[in-house]
Write an enzyme that holds these catalytic residues in place. Structure first.
Site, mmCIF file in Angstrom:
data_model
loop_
_atom_site.group_PDB
_atom_site.id
_atom_site.type_symbol
_atom_site.label_atom_id
_atom_site.label_comp_id
_atom_site.label_asym_id
_atom_site.label_seq_id
_atom_site.Cartn_x
_atom_site.Cartn_y
_atom_site.Cartn_z
ATOM 1 N N ASP A 166 0.798 -1.045 0.068
ATOM 2 C CA ASP A 166 0.076 0.004 0.165
ATOM 3 C C ASP A 166 0.805 1.238 0.149
ATOM 4 O OD1 ASP A 166 -2.417 1.734 1.082
ATOM 5 O OD2 ASP A 166 -3.051 -0.174 0.509
ATOM 6 N N HIS A 218 -3.385 5.799 3.670
ATOM 7 C CA HIS A 218 -4.146 4.815 3.575
ATOM 8 C C HIS A 218 -3.361 3.382 3.935
ATOM 9 C CE1 HIS A 218 -5.967 1.625 0.356
ATOM 10 N NE2 HIS A 218 -7.054 2.479 0.537
ATOM 11 N N SER A 277 -11.293 -1.283 0.718
ATOM 12 C CA SER A 277 -9.933 -0.963 1.193
ATOM 13 C C SER A 277 -9.811 -1.388 2.679
ATOM 14 C CB SER A 277 -9.624 0.464 1.082
ATOM 15 O OG SER A 277 -9.015 0.976 0.122
#
Lengths: 453, 79
Positions: A154, A194, A384
């Site tokens: 990520d 994220h 996600s």
């Protein structure tokens, strides 16, 4: 098929249904209807009769001023039932002919509430997810992720933020972590973004897993933009992960890989049918390495995507079948999202997938107050978040079930088989095989352990 | 599409230099920072990142490709 049946019983019964003289049940109104399984839990409902408001009006037209009468000799009653799909047309035709009190038969379609969408506030918090995943039960069986490498591909992890949000220490395995060429920074020390959310979400079910940090989405290689990476970076990361997997003793080997990313648009891809295409082509190098790593013993989970029909992400550019490439690979688990009430979030991508049609495989929890990576009031959202929540559950299982004892293919089957089915007929393209069900997983593992003993 | 991926079969332990030599690739055609990535080292399958024109030239002539190298993005938060 569920149906509503409108009847005109005796005025006394209509009056009873309308609540004027006594109570009446569905059986009182409609018992014995041939071919109909009556829903006795559904109380009969009185329906007024529309009548022309003006004398001399057309008694059959609804396109005129109307008055509505609940008078017992004019009103009707509706009950609910079910007719077999293979005889629906025959029964609908014959019912009014065989029972003079039957007026009509109507469809009773499923109606849906407004789903959770992007921009909506959180639905529950991560402690609700802990409860739903029965983390206490997992821990009681020694399934807490201890010693299991859990790779997050990520934007990089900020371990300090994750630790503060969880209120406990976290483990980052710096030896096994890896940066794409050109990306500086130490594992576990990247900016909060994220990837930090994903790391937090994996640790809900696997609090003692060892995080392996692979910031592939930070690549600035030519051809990318400032906010994304390139598939070639993920390919190189997977080549590194193969060394992580193969360096472990075969008997205790495990590696869980959580991937909350994908391709939103066909713009940068070759078209389907071109031998260099990614979205639909199992022979693309990245799809090859995903398959080979899964065969070698890695559990690979991909987010299904945020292109669900009810409220798709504005970046979604595939005209249909938005679960593409490795996100739809037959040897990965493609994870859709439900909120903590168990309802599918409106942005969770629906199948079929492009490499394998039965995608998503499963749903897991998302859209809850969790890491605070995007702000204190912002939920951990998107598929996600659902993907790392499920990856944490897989890592928890791997604590005592290495791939030599339960292969990735066997574990995928176990998770699908034990999922809480959310449709009438098994697999569906909204929820896949259903929502991950820890009680079912634990029961299946106990049975498996008993057989092996 | 400025850059693409190609795959090539080489002996186990091959280097980027040996791959470039085998395929007749110049240094300015290859993303040398990316290097030679083992897709399936046991089977001798490796990947390189090259210019689109080089990918078209060597694809099917010693290498497989060109393969797309699309951008990838995080799936969240939903926008």
């Amino acid at each position: 098929m569920r149906v509503l049946i409108q009847l005109r019983p005796s005025p006394d019964l209509v009056a009873a249904v309308a609540g004027r003289t006594a109570t009446a049940t569905a059986a009182d109104v409609a018992d014995g209807l041939p071919g109909v399984v009556l829903d006795r839990s559904y109380g009969p409902v009185a329906v007024p009769r529309p009548m022309p408001a003006v004398p001399g009006g057309d008694p059959l037209s609804l396109n005129q001023p109307l008055a509505f009468s609940m008078a017992p000799h004019e009103a009707s009653v509706v009950v609910r039932g079910e007719i077999g799909d293979d005889e629906i047309s025959t029964r609908v035709s014959l019912l009014p002919a065989t029972r003079r009190d039957v007026v009509a038969v109507y469809a009773d379609p499923v109606i849906e509430s407004t789903p959770t969408c992007g921009g909506d506030g959180p639905v529950g918090d991560w402690h609700d997810v802990e409860r739903l995943l029965r983390v206490t039960d997992l821990a009681a069986e020694g399934l807490d992720g201890s010693g299991v490498p859990l790779a997050i591909t990520d934007t990089g992890i900020n371990a300090g933020h994750v630790s503060a949000a969880l209120g406990r220490a976290v483990t980052v395995d710096r030896e096994r972590s890896w940066n794409p060429a050109g990306v500086s920074g130490r594992a576990g020390e990247f900016a909060v973004d994220h990837g930090t959310m994903c790391a937090f979400d994996t640790l809900v079910a696997a609090p003692k897993a060892s995080l392996v940090d692979l910031p592939v989405l930070l690549s600035r290689r030519s051809g990318g933009t400032t906010m994304d990476g390139l598939l070639s970076d993920a390919l190189a990361a997977y080549a590194h992960l193969r060394t992580v997997l193969e360096a472990q003793p075969a008997a205790s080997r495990s590696l869980v890989i959580s991937n909350s990313w994908g391709s939103f648009s066909p713009r940068w891809d070759f078209p389907p049918g071109h031998p260099g295409n990614y979205s639909d082509n199992p022979a693309h190098p990245f799809n090859l390495i995903v398959g080979s790593l899964a065969e070698a013993g890695a559990d690979i989970l991909f987010a299904a995507g945020n292109c669900g029909r009810q409220c798709p992400d504005s970046r979604c550019a595939y005209p249909d079948r938005s679960i593409v490439g490795a996100n739809s690979h037959p040897r990965v688990l493609s994870i859709g999202g439900v909120d903590t009430k168990g309802e599918r979030v409106g942005y969770s991508s629906q199948g079929p997938g492009r490499l394998a049609p039965r995608k998503p495989d499963l749903c897991s929890y998302t859209h809850f107050a969790g890491s605070g990576a995007f702000g204190a009031d912002e939920p951990d959202s998107g598929t996600s978040a659902a993907c790392p929540v499920a990856a944490g559950l897989v890592a928890a299982v791997r604590t005592r079930w290495p791939s030599a004892a339960l292969s990735p293919a066997q574990l995928r089957t176990l998770l699908r088989r034990t999922a809480d089915d959310r449709s009438d007929v098994g697999y569906d393209y909204d929820y896949g095989y259903g929502v991950v069900d820890v009680a079912g997983i634990l029961a299946a593992l106990r049975r498996r352990a008993a057989r092996a003993a | 599409m400025a850059r693409v991926l190609i795959t090539v079969r080489l002996p186990e332990g091959a280097s980027l230099e040996s791959a470039m030599s085998a395929l007749g690739l110049e240094e300015d055609e290859v993303d040398t920072g990316y290097g030679l990535v083992p897709v399936d080292p046991g089977g001798g399958l490796y990947a390189l990142r090259v210019s689109e024109s080089a990918g078209r030239r060597v694809g099917g002539d010693g290498a497989a490709g060109p393969h797309a190298d699309p951008p990838i993005e995080p799936f969240g938060p939903p926008r």
